[in-house]
Write a protein that holds these residues in place. Structure first.
Motif, PDB file in Angstrom:
ATOM      1  N   PRO A 141      46.294  38.554 106.956  1.00 26.03           N
ATOM      2  CA  PRO A 141      45.803  37.845 107.296  1.00 26.03           C
ATOM      3  C   PRO A 141      44.997  37.249 108.048  1.00 26.03           C
ATOM      4  O   PRO A 141      43.989  38.964 108.869  1.00 26.03           O
ATOM      5  CB  PRO A 141      46.747  36.950 108.397  1.00 26.03           C
ATOM      6  N   GLY A 142      42.989  36.673 107.910  1.00 22.89           N
ATOM      7  CA  GLY A 142      42.267  37.104 108.246  1.00 22.89           C
ATOM      8  C   GLY A 142      41.416  38.555 107.824  1.00 22.89           C
ATOM      9  O   GLY A 142      39.914  38.379 107.951  1.00 22.89           O
ATOM     10  N   ALA A 173      39.096  39.404 104.077  1.00 18.82           N
ATOM     11  CA  ALA A 173      38.556  39.171 103.268  1.00 18.82           C
ATOM     12  C   ALA A 173      38.483  39.982 102.609  1.00 18.82           C
ATOM     13  O   ALA A 173      37.943  40.659 102.433  1.00 18.82           O
ATOM     14  CB  ALA A 173      37.366  37.796 103.445  1.00 18.82           C
ATOM     15  N   PRO A 174      38.776  40.041 100.877  1.00 20.62           N
ATOM     16  CA  PRO A 174      39.179  41.094 100.206  1.00 20.62           C
ATOM     17  C   PRO A 174      37.688  41.716  99.430  1.00 20.62           C
ATOM     18  O   PRO A 174      37.340  40.322  98.534  1.00 20.62           O
ATOM     19  CB  PRO A 174      40.171  41.219  99.952  1.00 20.62           C
ATOM     20  N   GLY A 175      37.941  42.177  99.227  1.00 22.30           N
ATOM     21  CA  GLY A 175      36.242  42.842  98.457  1.00 22.30           C
ATOM     22  C   GLY A 175      37.450  42.944  96.694  1.00 22.30           C
ATOM     23  O   GLY A 175      38.516  42.550  97.090  1.00 22.30           O
ATOM     24  N   TRP A 198      38.693  35.057 103.894  1.00 27.00           N
ATOM     25  CA  TRP A 198      40.594  35.061 104.181  1.00 27.00           C
ATOM     26  C   TRP A 198      40.984  34.314 103.420  1.00 27.00           C
ATOM     27  O   TRP A 198      42.858  34.561 104.112  1.00 27.00           O
ATOM     28  CB  TRP A 198      40.443  35.875 106.053  1.00 27.00           C
ATOM     29  N   LEU A 200      37.269  46.587 110.573  1.00 26.99           N
ATOM     30  CA  LEU A 200      36.787  45.280 110.218  1.00 26.99           C
ATOM     31  C   LEU A 200      35.672  44.603 111.566  1.00 26.99           C
ATOM     32  O   LEU A 200      35.342  44.208 110.614  1.00 26.99           O
ATOM     33  CB  LEU A 200      38.040  44.327 109.352  1.00 26.99           C
ATOM     34  N   PRO A 228      43.611  37.860 114.773  1.00 25.49           N
ATOM     35  CA  PRO A 228      43.351  38.219 113.288  1.00 25.49           C
ATOM     36  C   PRO A 228      42.443  37.156 112.627  1.00 25.49           C
ATOM     37  O   PRO A 228      40.901  37.272 112.012  1.00 25.49           O
ATOM     38  CB  PRO A 228      44.257  39.693 112.829  1.00 25.49           C
ATOM     39  N   ALA A 264      38.341  36.167 112.367  1.00 21.07           N
ATOM     40  CA  ALA A 264      37.918  36.054 110.343  1.00 21.07           C
ATOM     41  C   ALA A 264      37.445  34.740 110.784  1.00 21.07           C
ATOM     42  O   ALA A 264      36.045  34.574 110.094  1.00 21.07           O
ATOM     43  CB  ALA A 264      38.993  35.532 109.374  1.00 21.07           C
ATOM     44  N   PHE A 306      34.940  39.641 111.289  1.00 18.64           N
ATOM     45  CA  PHE A 306      35.525  40.750 110.715  1.00 18.64           C
ATOM     46  C   PHE A 306      34.636  40.620 109.768  1.00 18.64           C
ATOM     47  O   PHE A 306      34.451  39.684 108.424  1.00 18.64           O
ATOM     48  CB  PHE A 306      37.304  40.396 109.839  1.00 18.64           C
ATOM     49  N   LYS A 318      34.075  42.455 105.069  1.00 13.05           N
ATOM     50  CA  LYS A 318      35.056  42.275 103.804  1.00 13.05           C
ATOM     51  C   LYS A 318      35.515  43.665 104.132  1.00 13.05           C
ATOM     52  O   LYS A 318      35.099  44.650 104.341  1.00 13.05           O
ATOM     53  CB  LYS A 318      34.330  42.122 102.837  1.00 13.05           C
TER      54      LYS A 318
END
Lengths: 400, 400
Positions: free
Chosen positions: A63-64, A66-68, A346, B9, B386, B390, B395, B397
């Motif tokens: 949660p929260g 943001a993925p690459g 996210w 993050l 978290p 975000a 946060f 990435k």
């Protein structure tokens, strides 16, 4: 699910699993219309598919978060992205189809500008042209190091990849990129004893490169970061007993797929190319990951209408995908890229899975509002493949 | 999310995050009306806020677990309450604003009654008055121990706090409270070798106290439990790069907040006092936790109507909170205290978060029924911060 459990449960059969990744799929409402990209696009086929699917949202990492692209895809391939982390250098190298070997150490490089005092004045050398980048790389390739081979590969604008190949190399080398301007580049220091020999090689390279680039302002120096070796991970075929393939036009996604042992099939830029590739190779694989890039690009460009249009392009290809009659079809994204934000976010990602034994949902359409009624709720993306395995009859019972 | 990932993050910016904790928020339907406390109260502002928020429920510790105030709050502060446990002695000490130092060992004390045979006949000494408690404590303060300072602090009725300060003390000392009547108090035994010296000090204290209290029946003895040292946890400012503050009237909540590095701001008893304190300090902090106690007290008193009335009191303060324009506003509770039960319960707790990038929900009101349509579903309370990070753009990435 961890891979040990997956290995214990997985069995072979003759079913086919297809994962369609619509990059950056999830969105947020348009300020004026109150509708998301998926809600704005006309997506008849996706909506029909949702009515026949188990639906929900995936949580790519946590949660929260943001993925690459790396973590976002690895999770969908069944690999916990917090455990299976890809170093930046490796991602860059596989991202240009470089055939990284297990002893190689790769780093991401930037050409940069140093001022008269030796301080970094522009970390990206004014974003020099890709052509100039290639010319400078050709110069850097002349550098020779004792006991190691060097590969320098241009990427785009100021970016390049450095790969050092030799015995006993280590990636325990700190970045020379200070990630700031107004300070000098950092020395290539070893992070641990194992990294010392490699750090010496990197220092030699940087020194020689400094001489070569001295009169090439604005690209009068280079910065290196993310030293990494190719990870030795269990393959999807070993863990999940699948014959896996990737149909992706962009090198980074082919590279990520190869890291988990998928065969990367050559294909063209459009989704129809991808489906043609899928059709031609249908007999040879039982898991195929198809990657569609342009929704993410439009999202990152903050182009709401183009993202919606690209979703309609995906929608148009759905019937030809269904015509192949996969036993399990998953449609989702690696992360959200809301056009109103213009970056990876996210937010949980729309997901649907059509298979023989899915429970009937009440989702009338494939979008962020309708999917809230889905039976899958919001679940970790890493559980998508285990779910698909179950629906494909490829997981045995756990325990007696 | 574990704190290592959060640390990796987190970045700083100039956004403001506000957490409003309505203690014991969640409820259950009234036997006659079928409506919960939140459904019975008139909460126009909370309902409007819900319409503009991402909604759901938090799970403070784990399914089926009714949390104490410690775990309930620590989770909302981003600290996994199963990993970051506060010893009872510490909770009691910080709960009376005692300035606990890192070498101190604290224990919760009860005055109790021993019968003629030396067996505990009343673990609470007939709940003696708070005044008598203070008088007895004044006597106990006369005890002197070699090589250690003693602090004895009255709490309420039969309760007090014992703090031993000295070099090399340990909290590896077993309770002297047998948690039963009809048996003698237990000796102060060391649980491990490190605890031996401290156990000897505690034994000496108990012996001396026994002499002093012998003729003070019903409070003719004392029982000690929950020996604990102040935990050395990473601070919120170190992990989340926040400047955190707590606006709480009751000492225990200020103490809990200080354990994670918040600055505890002096404030008055009412929510309007809290918001005034928030307003005065707005420029100096970027995360503020506001605590509202009286809903929980009403719930524990099984006073359904008073709990509903207290919710209306909270509701009335919402506009002045919104006037400060926090970038992220979270409204939730540390646990449920349904008035029909009269105790802390395990039921997930209503939660809403208003921020720029929340997905639109379809919750028309802030109560246990309406929130079921929320996009956040039921999620671990430890993930609330978290998520807020975000939404505040704090946060970076994860992965490339």
């Amino acid at each position: 699910m961890n891979l040990d459990l997956a290995r214990e449960l997985s069995i072979q059969n003759d079913t086919k699993i297809v994962l369609l990744v619509i990059d950056g799929l999830g969105g947020l409402p348009h300020r004026e219309t109150g509708r998301t990209e998926l809600e704005s696009a006309y997506t008849t086929h996706l909506d029909l598919l949702a009515k026949a699917s188990a639906c929900g949202f995936t949580l790519p990492v946590a949660p929260g978060v943001a993925p690459g692209s790396g973590p976002g895809h690895l999770a969908l391939f069944g690999y916990d992205p917090l455990k299976y982390a890809v170093g930046r250098g490796v991602l860059e190298a596989v991202g240009i189809d470089f055939d990284l070997q297990s002893q190689d150490v790769a780093a991401r490089g930037n050409f940069c500008t140093l001022d008269d005092g030796g301080l970094v004045s522009d970390r990206r050398a004014g974003r020099i042209s890709t052509e100039l980048c290639a010319e400078l790389v050709a110069e850097l390739r002349k550098i020779r190091l004792d006991g190691a081979h060097l590969f320098v590969e241009p990427v785009r604008e100021h970016r390049f990849v450095l790969v050092i190949r030799g015995d006993g190399l280590s990636d325990a080398v700190a970045d020379t990129d200070p990630q700031a301007e107004g300070v000098p580049p950092l020395p290539a220091r070893a992070i641990s004893r194992e990294g010392e020999a490699t750090a010496r090689l990197v220092s030699r390279f940087v020194e020689e490169a400094g001489r070569i680039l001295a009169d090439k302002a604005p690209a009068n120096m280079l910065l290196l970061r993310g030293f990494a070796k190719r990870p030795e991970w269990p393959s999807m075929s070993e863990v999940f007993k699948l014959r896996p393939a990737a149909v992706a036009y962009y090198p980074m996604y082919r590279g990520l797929a190869r890291l988990v042992g998928m065969q990367a099939l050559p294909t063209g830029p459009g989704l129809e190319d991808s489906i043609a590739t899928l059709r031609e190779n249908w007999a040879h694989f039982d898991y195929v990951f198809i990657h569609y890039k342009y929704t993410d690009t439009a999202g990152e460009d903050r182009d709401f209408e183009r993202k919606a249009a690209k979703l309609e392009e995906v929608d148009a290809a759905i019937p030809s995908l269904l015509a192949l009659e996969p036993d399990v079809l998953m449609v989702t994204g690696d992360h959200s890229t809301p056009a109103v934000m213009g970056v990876h976010s996210w937010h949980p990602v729309p997901f649907m899975m059509r298979a023989r034994w899915t429970r009937a949902d009440e989702c009338g359409a494939f979008n962020e509002t309708a999917l809230r009624k889905g039976s899958l709720g919001t679940f970790p993306a890493v559980d998508a493949l285990p779910l698909a395995m179950a629906h494909a009859g490829r997981f045995r019972k756990y325990g007696a």
